[in-house]
Design a protein around this motif. Structure first.
Motif, PDB file in Angstrom:
ATOM      1  N   ARG A  39      32.344  34.353  42.893  1.00 51.37           N
ATOM      2  CA  ARG A  39      31.942  33.138  43.588  1.00 51.37           C
ATOM      3  C   ARG A  39      32.411  31.885  42.847  1.00 51.37           C
ATOM      4  O   ARG A  39      32.661  31.903  41.643  1.00 51.37           O
ATOM      5  N   ASP A  40      32.490  30.809  43.580  1.00 47.70           N
ATOM      6  CA  ASP A  40      32.822  29.506  43.021  1.00 47.70           C
ATOM      7  C   ASP A  40      31.734  29.106  42.024  1.00 47.70           C
ATOM      8  O   ASP A  40      30.551  29.415  42.224  1.00 47.70           O
ATOM      9  N   PRO A  57      36.804  33.377  39.092  1.00 49.10           N
ATOM     10  CA  PRO A  57      37.051  32.808  40.418  1.00 49.10           C
ATOM     11  C   PRO A  57      38.025  33.671  41.228  1.00 49.10           C
ATOM     12  O   PRO A  57      39.020  34.153  40.690  1.00 49.10           O
ATOM     13  N   ARG A  58      37.706  33.869  42.484  1.00 56.98           N
ATOM     14  CA  ARG A  58      38.500  34.757  43.339  1.00 56.98           C
ATOM     15  C   ARG A  58      39.994  34.439  43.278  1.00 56.98           C
ATOM     16  O   ARG A  58      40.831  35.341  43.264  1.00 56.98           O
ATOM     17  N   LEU A  61      41.595  36.145  39.998  1.00 60.61           N
ATOM     18  CA  LEU A  61      41.308  37.526  39.623  1.00 60.61           C
ATOM     19  C   LEU A  61      42.553  38.349  39.314  1.00 60.61           C
ATOM     20  O   LEU A  61      42.649  38.962  38.251  1.00 60.61           O
ATOM     21  N   GLU A  62      43.510  38.390  40.215  1.00 66.14           N
ATOM     22  CA  GLU A  62      44.696  39.223  39.990  1.00 66.14           C
ATOM     23  C   GLU A  62      45.463  38.789  38.748  1.00 66.14           C
ATOM     24  O   GLU A  62      46.013  39.617  38.027  1.00 66.14           O
ATOM     25  N   PHE A  63      45.475  37.485  38.476  1.00 65.11           N
ATOM     26  CA  PHE A  63      46.162  36.974  37.294  1.00 65.11           C
ATOM     27  C   PHE A  63      45.415  37.360  36.017  1.00 65.11           C
ATOM     28  O   PHE A  63      46.023  37.695  35.003  1.00 65.11           O
ATOM     29  N   TRP A  64      44.096  37.300  36.057  1.00 63.76           N
ATOM     30  CA  TRP A  64      43.292  37.632  34.880  1.00 63.76           C
ATOM     31  C   TRP A  64      43.335  39.121  34.565  1.00 63.76           C
ATOM     32  O   TRP A  64      43.242  39.527  33.414  1.00 63.76           O
ATOM     33  N   VAL A  65      43.465  39.953  35.591  1.00 62.03           N
ATOM     34  CA  VAL A  65      43.483  41.406  35.405  1.00 62.03           C
ATOM     35  C   VAL A  65      44.838  41.896  34.892  1.00 62.03           C
ATOM     36  O   VAL A  65      44.904  42.843  34.118  1.00 62.03           O
ATOM     37  N   SER A  92      34.637  40.052  47.826  1.00 60.19           N
ATOM     38  CA  SER A  92      34.706  41.192  46.912  1.00 60.19           C
ATOM     39  C   SER A  92      35.364  42.406  47.561  1.00 60.19           C
ATOM     40  O   SER A  92      36.041  43.176  46.881  1.00 60.19           O
ATOM     41  N   ALA A  93      35.205  42.588  48.870  1.00 57.93           N
ATOM     42  CA  ALA A  93      35.898  43.689  49.554  1.00 57.93           C
ATOM     43  C   ALA A  93      37.408  43.484  49.461  1.00 57.93           C
ATOM     44  O   ALA A  93      38.151  44.407  49.115  1.00 57.93           O
ATOM     45  N   LEU A  94      37.854  42.268  49.763  1.00 55.72           N
ATOM     46  CA  LEU A  94      39.290  41.971  49.710  1.00 55.72           C
ATOM     47  C   LEU A  94      39.809  42.054  48.276  1.00 55.72           C
ATOM     48  O   LEU A  94      40.912  42.560  48.031  1.00 55.72           O
TER      49      LEU A  94
END
Length: 136
Positions: A39-40, A57-58, A61-65, A92-94
């Motif tokens: 969430r924001d 932050p959504r 996410l992909e960058f942090w992982v 969270s589903a996406l």
């Protein structure tokens, strides 16, 4: 428009793992389990979060992982299981689907999101707004 947002969420939920608030609560505090709040930050300030959850932050996410990305966060390397959540389990589903597409198989999301967590009477940790703290 070829697909609605709801269709994307439904497609994601058909293939990703979801856990109930009860099952998530049983994982709270266990070694190797990382709760990730998508969430924001303003939502966290207003409502609190799951105790010990990492704010991610959504949009990041992909960058942090990704360990090859300059924005990578080591906390994701150390986690044996990721439990993603947002307010209503849409983001969270996406996000869970995206991480699975990146090759992660240790990720699930909280069914019903933080709203379901709260409604189940589970513990909530406050998140202080540093801007309000400075104003005092």
């Amino acid at each position: 428009m070829k697909k609605t947002a709801q269709q994307l969420i439904d497609e994601a939920n058909a293939i990703v793992d979801q856990i109930t608030p009860t099952d998530a609560n049983a994982l709270l505090g266990k070694d190797g389990v990382l709760f990730v709040d998508l969430r924001d930050i303003r939502e966290l300030w207003r409502e609190g979060t799951i105790p010990g959850a990492m704010s991610a932050p959504r949009g990041m996410l992909e960058f942090w992982v990704d360990p090859e990305c300059k924005y990578h966060r080591k906390a994701f390397d150390d986690a044996e299981k990721l439990v993603l959540f947002c307010a209503s389990a849409w983001r969270s589903a996406l996000a869970t689907r995206a991480l699975q597409e990146m090759g992660m198989d240790n990720v699930c999301h909280l069914e019903g999101g933080f709203t379901a967590w709260k409604n189940a009477g589970n513990e909530i940790a406050p998140v202080k707004n540093p801007y309000l703290e400075k104003a005092k």
